[in-house]
Design a protein around this motif. Sequence first.
Motif, PDB file in Angstrom:
ATOM      1  N   HIS A  10     -25.797  19.029 -21.140  1.00  0.00           N
ATOM      2  CA  HIS A  10     -25.106  19.763 -22.203  1.00  0.00           C
ATOM      3  C   HIS A  10     -25.080  18.947 -23.489  1.00  0.00           C
ATOM      4  O   HIS A  10     -25.364  19.439 -24.580  1.00  0.00           O
ATOM      5  N   SER A  11     -24.752  17.666 -23.345  1.00  0.00           N
ATOM      6  CA  SER A  11     -24.678  16.755 -24.484  1.00  0.00           C
ATOM      7  C   SER A  11     -26.048  16.584 -25.142  1.00  0.00           C
ATOM      8  O   SER A  11     -26.193  16.688 -26.361  1.00  0.00           O
ATOM      9  N   VAL A  52     -18.259  26.931 -23.208  1.00  0.00           N
ATOM     10  CA  VAL A  52     -17.086  27.800 -23.072  1.00  0.00           C
ATOM     11  C   VAL A  52     -16.276  27.373 -21.844  1.00  0.00           C
ATOM     12  O   VAL A  52     -15.044  27.295 -21.881  1.00  0.00           O
ATOM     13  N   HIS A  96     -19.343  21.342 -35.949  1.00  0.00           N
ATOM     14  CA  HIS A  96     -19.591  21.167 -34.513  1.00  0.00           C
ATOM     15  C   HIS A  96     -20.779  20.234 -34.279  1.00  0.00           C
ATOM     16  O   HIS A  96     -20.751  19.397 -33.379  1.00  0.00           O
ATOM     17  N   LEU A 134     -18.429  29.890 -32.526  1.00  0.00           N
ATOM     18  CA  LEU A 134     -19.884  29.971 -32.680  1.00  0.00           C
ATOM     19  C   LEU A 134     -20.526  30.953 -31.710  1.00  0.00           C
ATOM     20  O   LEU A 134     -21.535  31.575 -32.029  1.00  0.00           O
ATOM     21  N   LEU A 188     -16.135  24.345 -20.594  1.00  0.00           N
ATOM     22  CA  LEU A 188     -15.428  23.108 -20.966  1.00  0.00           C
ATOM     23  C   LEU A 188     -14.224  23.424 -21.848  1.00  0.00           C
ATOM     24  O   LEU A 188     -13.129  22.879 -21.662  1.00  0.00           O
ATOM     25  N   ALA A 189     -14.440  24.325 -22.815  1.00  0.00           N
ATOM     26  CA  ALA A 189     -13.369  24.630 -23.770  1.00  0.00           C
ATOM     27  C   ALA A 189     -12.153  25.219 -23.064  1.00  0.00           C
ATOM     28  O   ALA A 189     -11.018  24.885 -23.375  1.00  0.00           O
ATOM     29  N   ARG A 219     -23.059  17.782 -17.557  1.00  0.00           N
ATOM     30  CA  ARG A 219     -22.384  17.368 -18.780  1.00  0.00           C
ATOM     31  C   ARG A 219     -23.340  16.576 -19.668  1.00  0.00           C
ATOM     32  O   ARG A 219     -23.352  16.740 -20.884  1.00  0.00           O
ATOM     33  N   GLN A 234     -13.642  20.782 -31.913  1.00  0.00           N
ATOM     34  CA  GLN A 234     -14.960  20.906 -31.281  1.00  0.00           C
ATOM     35  C   GLN A 234     -14.976  22.136 -30.370  1.00  0.00           C
ATOM     36  O   GLN A 234     -15.949  22.884 -30.333  1.00  0.00           O
ATOM     37  N   HIS A 252     -25.976  25.579 -23.297  1.00  0.00           N
ATOM     38  CA  HIS A 252     -24.955  24.811 -24.012  1.00  0.00           C
ATOM     39  C   HIS A 252     -23.736  25.684 -24.304  1.00  0.00           C
ATOM     40  O   HIS A 252     -22.597  25.245 -24.151  1.00  0.00           O
ATOM     41  N   VAL A 276     -22.506  14.877 -32.899  1.00  0.00           N
ATOM     42  CA  VAL A 276     -23.315  13.656 -32.977  1.00  0.00           C
ATOM     43  C   VAL A 276     -22.449  12.455 -32.589  1.00  0.00           C
ATOM     44  O   VAL A 276     -22.857  11.589 -31.814  1.00  0.00           O
ATOM     45  N   ILE A 317     -22.861  33.434 -33.503  1.00  0.00           N
ATOM     46  CA  ILE A 317     -24.294  33.397 -33.202  1.00  0.00           C
ATOM     47  C   ILE A 317     -24.738  34.712 -32.568  1.00  0.00           C
ATOM     48  O   ILE A 317     -25.803  35.248 -32.888  1.00  0.00           O
ATOM     49  N   SER A 347     -19.758  12.543 -30.693  1.00  0.00           N
ATOM     50  CA  SER A 347     -19.468  12.675 -29.267  1.00  0.00           C
ATOM     51  C   SER A 347     -20.690  12.300 -28.414  1.00  0.00           C
ATOM     52  O   SER A 347     -20.571  11.637 -27.387  1.00  0.00           O
TER      53      SER A 347
END
Lengths: 202, 266
Positions: free
Chosen positions: A13-14, A75, A155, A106, A77-78, A10, A99, A70, A160, A110, A162
């Motif tokens: 990821h951040s 995904v 996002h 995205l 986490l979401a 985590r 978020q 990431h 930033v 992307i 978060s």
Amino acid sequence: MVRESEFYWRRLHSLLGIIPIGLFVTQHLIINHFATKGAESFNTAAHFIENLPFIYFLEWFVIYIPLMFHAFYGVYLAFTSKNNVQRYGTFRNWMFMLQRVTGVFLVIFIAWHIYETRIQKLFGAEVNYDMMADIFQSPFMIVFYALGILAATFHLANGVWSFLVTWGLAQSPRSQKIVTYVTLGIFVILSVIGMRALFAFA
Amino acid sequence: MSEHQTAVQEQAAPAKTVMFEIQRQDTPESAPYMESFEVPYKANMNVISALMEIRRNPVNAKGEKTTPINWDMNCLEEVCGACSMVINGRPRQSCTALVDQLTQPIKLEPMRTFPVVRDLVVDREGMFDSLKKIKAWIPIDGTYDLGEGPRMPERKRQWAYELSKCMTCGVCLEACPNVNDQTNFMGPFAISQVRLFNTHPTGAQNKDERLSALMTDGGLGECGNSQNCVVACPKGIPLTTSIAAMNRATTVQMFKNFFGSDHMVD
Ligand code: HEM
Ligand code: SF4
Ligand code: FES
């Protein structure tokens, strides 16, 4: 396995959301902005990036690998959050949901964007002003790209906020509130830059 | 009440009632179902006194005889947390939920973040397991008298006292989008308890153990900053400040653990 080291994944990821992905996205939007000064100007800026030394290394280690990690972890986490904005309609709870929604959008945006530009380059197409102007012949693509850019700037800006909380840099309620206003500013500025570039091509 | 009131007058007055819609469940495995109740109104009644009234006369709104409703309670003054349930869509304590302040029909549901035992009774055992995992106590036992501990600065005690008001009620878990059956997040309360015990001068003597516990499965890493917990907590505990404070402490602890340090507890 994933569970026991969740904390470190985590944090990674951040971190990757800001360095390098966030920095890359900011740079990308600024380069695109050269389109407002005409085709010549944009092509020069884009070629400068294309001709950076070790460009393949940079592409993989600054963009693809961090982005893929990431995105896939994002995904996960979401889809493991149970959003409840109907129960708690607070600003932060909405940001929490957005978020995740923008993150999932995205992935689609992307993937398409890379297919349409970088992958076409592999097949011999030249990535330049004309390529983008061509894409934006279609009004659908203008809308799709506008949504993609706004999703990314939102996002990143909310990311930033978060990030600063996740690493414990913004701790007190007051500092978190100030950071909210600062990141709102980042969102507006990056969105204006992105939209100006988009409409320069279109 | 007027002193002239008699039984006859009571019968004559139009009976004011309160409507309840209660989600029931007979066993932990069985399917939930809704049942409505119409309870005679009394001044200043709360959800628990209404439930007691239903228990006294278990007849539903259709006039059918039914089983009394099961719920948990203990202190009746919002300090034990046992009576928590979802009232009109929000998790809170039923002992301080005044009927006069609620829109009707008043909807009662169990906090489904937890395993449902029966009707409104849930099993919060998992929260107590989390408290064990994060060592939410201050070790003072030794083979000899350790004497007095260090003094706690009064101004620190004041804010730490606020954190100590947590009653393990589970409302912050019910409110959190990241506490669900797909994650094993132990919930905001546990993070705040680490801050409480690490703040205590004696507790701080093993603060690295508590931080390390937060850095494992179900700990801090699962928080996504929706900040619902701080809105929901009935005790007004600054949960999101505690979370950010522990985020900062674990950032430092991460480096200490990796590189090794002589400053594990200071
Ligand atoms: C490609 C698809 C993407 C997905 C699915 C995704 C997903 C997510 C999710 C779910 C979070 C929230 C994590 C949490 O709060 O627990 C997040 C955070 C973040 N994302 Fe993304 N993201 C994506 C792309 C990006 C991009 C392109 C950027 C850079 C502009 C970015 C930057 C960030 C940042 C900075 C955070 C904050 C990290 C933190 O919470 O500490 N993400 N992302
Ligand atoms: S922190 Fe507040 S909401 Fe959470 S368990 Fe403790 S008292 Fe209940
Ligand atoms: S009965 Fe103790 S909090 Fe309600």
